[in-house]
Write an enzyme that holds these catalytic residues in place. Structure first.
Site, mmCIF file in Angstrom:
data_model
loop_
_atom_site.group_PDB
_atom_site.id
_atom_site.type_symbol
_atom_site.label_atom_id
_atom_site.label_comp_id
_atom_site.label_asym_id
_atom_site.label_seq_id
_atom_site.Cartn_x
_atom_site.Cartn_y
_atom_site.Cartn_z
ATOM 1 N N SER A 8 0.846 -1.188 0.000
ATOM 2 C CA SER A 8 0.000 0.000 0.000
ATOM 3 C C SER A 8 0.881 1.236 0.000
ATOM 4 C CB SER A 8 -0.914 0.004 1.225
ATOM 5 O OG SER A 8 -1.737 1.140 1.253
ATOM 6 N N CYS A 9 0.509 2.236 -0.808
ATOM 7 C CA CYS A 9 1.232 3.504 -0.855
ATOM 8 C C CYS A 9 0.235 4.649 -0.748
ATOM 9 C CB CYS A 9 2.059 3.620 -2.133
ATOM 10 S SG CYS A 9 1.071 3.796 -3.647
ATOM 11 N N PRO A 10 0.692 5.874 -0.507
ATOM 12 C CA PRO A 10 -0.238 6.982 -0.278
ATOM 13 C C PRO A 10 -1.228 7.220 -1.410
ATOM 14 C CG PRO A 10 1.930 7.599 0.490
ATOM 15 C CD PRO A 10 2.084 6.266 -0.188
ATOM 16 N N GLY A 12 -1.804 4.984 -3.956
ATOM 17 C CA GLY A 12 -2.421 3.722 -4.362
ATOM 18 C C GLY A 12 -2.444 3.527 -5.861
ATOM 19 N N THR A 16 2.116 0.734 -5.099
ATOM 20 C CA THR A 16 1.384 -0.413 -4.556
ATOM 21 C C THR A 16 1.558 -1.641 -5.434
ATOM 22 O OG1 THR A 16 -0.246 1.043 -3.527
ATOM 23 C CG2 THR A 16 -0.910 -1.245 -3.911
#
Length: 498
Positions: A8-10, A12, A16
């Site tokens: 998950s990344c900020p 998305g 990700t």
């Protein structure tokens, strides 16, 4: 071994899925089975409960909270940021295997434990947790900003520059408009453009409350949302803006987390989460924002807005260059997100120049590298050559993460080259007077760009600088092998794509 992972990344969008593919390839190369859940912008398909039960270890490669962590209670867990999941997936797999071997009693199904009270790794340092709290707020905020900003911009294209005065009231080119007071008559009075303007404005106004609410959510779980959103609304009410939202979110998370730790009688415990905690936290955060800390923040926000609006000449191009350096430094990471958030704050205050510079500077890293793989193909590995093909589309779409496969393999040469090109683009964009009403979209929202020719010139110039710098840099120092080594397999040569 059987492994599971969550990435998950900020935003998305790119990190990700790139981390997920890297983990899958690394596990396969090491002879293990892995199933990855990508908690991206499009949502996620949860891992099957049976697969989690059989998993011998868990990998979290995430910069924001991993949703529903309680599913993995009792399992050996390896935690890292999403970039490490991309750059060193093999190392994470090795750590997961080692963790599983050290705890053989946990490899089978276990009863789920209680939901964690925080959405970040409690064992991490304060700096890491603070970054994750802020990035969580940003990740939930971006859809509101993107939808609201683009709807508002489209309303101006369809209805003309007067649409704001028609909907909200005011004078435009000597004509006074009373505004729309009855929203049921909005379509009749202002047309489709008016409806788009109003919806875009409503979505855009939620930027600060959502940011604050989900910063608090990352710190204190669901009880933090209400005081965070209320604190964000208070920040908007007193014109404290984006900075006020950050402070409101951190205040709400701190207050709520402290209230959750209070030891109360059993008879009171049942009403704590639904009555006592919301009541006290909402009042405390709202009071602090309206009476104590909000006004100084509002003054700072107003001063920054006036400074941005008053920038001209040397200061303007220097600011554009600085933002460009930040956009090219970590390609979607924390520094990149600070520059992007700065552009959003400027856009919200009516300064369209900064947003254009930020978006243009974020497009040049993938584009410059893609061009370099065409002009000097033998300087790049087979995987980089293939990644260069995808980088064209990623760059045009303002997905700076398209440069990560190159930077991961050769950071000392690639990252300075990216920063140089992005700095040139940011400076030129501001100097040539390009503006953007859209907070995202890249080349596909060119219709919403003011002075589009100058905007395109800035992007082309910065991309060429990146290309030239990276080609020269790769000739400096130790020569890179032009051919793929005999031991490199087809799987090794495949690019990590978004």
């Amino acid at each position: 071994m059987k492994l599971v992972a969550v990435t998950s990344c900020p935003t998305g969008i790119a990190h990700t899925y790139m981390a997920a593919e890297a983990l899958e390839q690394a596990a396969k190369a090491a002879g293990h089975e892995i199933l990855v859940e990508t908690q991206g912008a499009a949502g996620s398909e949860p891992l099957p409960a049976g697969r989690i039960a059989d998993a011998e270890a868990v990998v979290f490669a995430a910069d924001v909270e991993v949703r529903d962590k309680e599913r993995f209670a009792g399992k050996p867990v390896v935690t890292a940021d999403v970039k490490r999941g991309i750059n060193n997936a093999a190392g994470l797999i090795e750590e997961a295997v080692a963790a599983a071997k050290s705890r053989p009693d946990t490899v089978k199904s276990v009863a789920p434990g209680p939901a964690p009270g925080t959405k970040v790794d409690p064992g991490a340092g304060f700096g890491t947790r603070l970054r994750q709290w802020l990035m969580t707020g940003v990740s939930y905020m971006i859809p509101f900003v993107a939808a609201g900003g683009i709807l508002t911009a489209l309303s101006f294209i369809i209805g003309g520059a007067k649409v704001g005065a028609v909907v909200g009231g005011g004078t435009f080119e000597g004509v006074h408009y009373p505004g729309v007071t009855d929203m049921s008559q909005l379509l009749h009075t202002a047309g489709v453009a008016g409806v788009m303007f109003e919806l875009g404005s409503l979505a855009f106004k939620m930027m600060v409350p959502i940011l604050a609410g989900f910063i608090a959510f990352a710190m204190a779980d669901r009880p933090g949302i209400a005081p965070g959103v209320v604190g964000g609304l208070a920040a908007v009410a007193i014109n404290a803006g984006f900075l006020g939202g950050l402070v409101a979110g951190l205040l709400a998370g701190t207050v709520t987390a402290a209230l959750k730790k209070l030891k109360v009688p059993r008879g009171v415990a049942g009403v704590m989460p639904v009555v006592v905690i919301p009541l006290i936290s909402v009042f405390a955060v709202g009071f602090l924002m309206l009476v104590v800390v909000g006004q100084p923040i509002a003054a700072a926000q107003t001063g920054m807005t006036h400074w941005l609006n008053g920038l001209s000449g040397t200061n303007a191009w220097m600011l554009g260059g600085l933002l460009g350096l930040m956009m090219g430094f970590d390609m979607g990471g924390p520094v990149n997100k600070v520059a992007y958030s700065f552009g959003l704050a400027a856009l919200a205050s009516g300064n369209l120049t900064i947003m254009a510079a930020v978006m243009a500077a974020g497009m040049t890293p993938p584009l410059g590298l893609a061009l370099a793989t065409v002009l000097r193909r033998k300087l790049f590995t087979r995987a980089e050559q293939q990644a260069g093909q995808a980088a064209w589309l990623l760059g045009l779409s303002f997905i700076t993460e398209g440069a990560i496969p190159f930077a991961a393999g050769d950071p000392l040469r690639v990252i300075p080259s990216l920063m140089a090109g992005s700095a040139v683009t940011g400076s030129l964009s501001v100097t040539l007077g390009a503006t953007s009403r859209a907070p995202h979209g890249g080349i596909w929202v060119i219709g919403l760009i003011g002075h589009p020719l100058g905007y395109l010139v800035a992007i082309v110039a910065g991309s060429l600088v990146t290309t030239l710098c990276v080609i020269v840099a790769k000739h400096v120092g130790a020569a890179r092998t032009n051919a793929v080594s005999p031991s490199e397999t087809a799987a090794d040569a495949r690019p990590v794509t978004a």
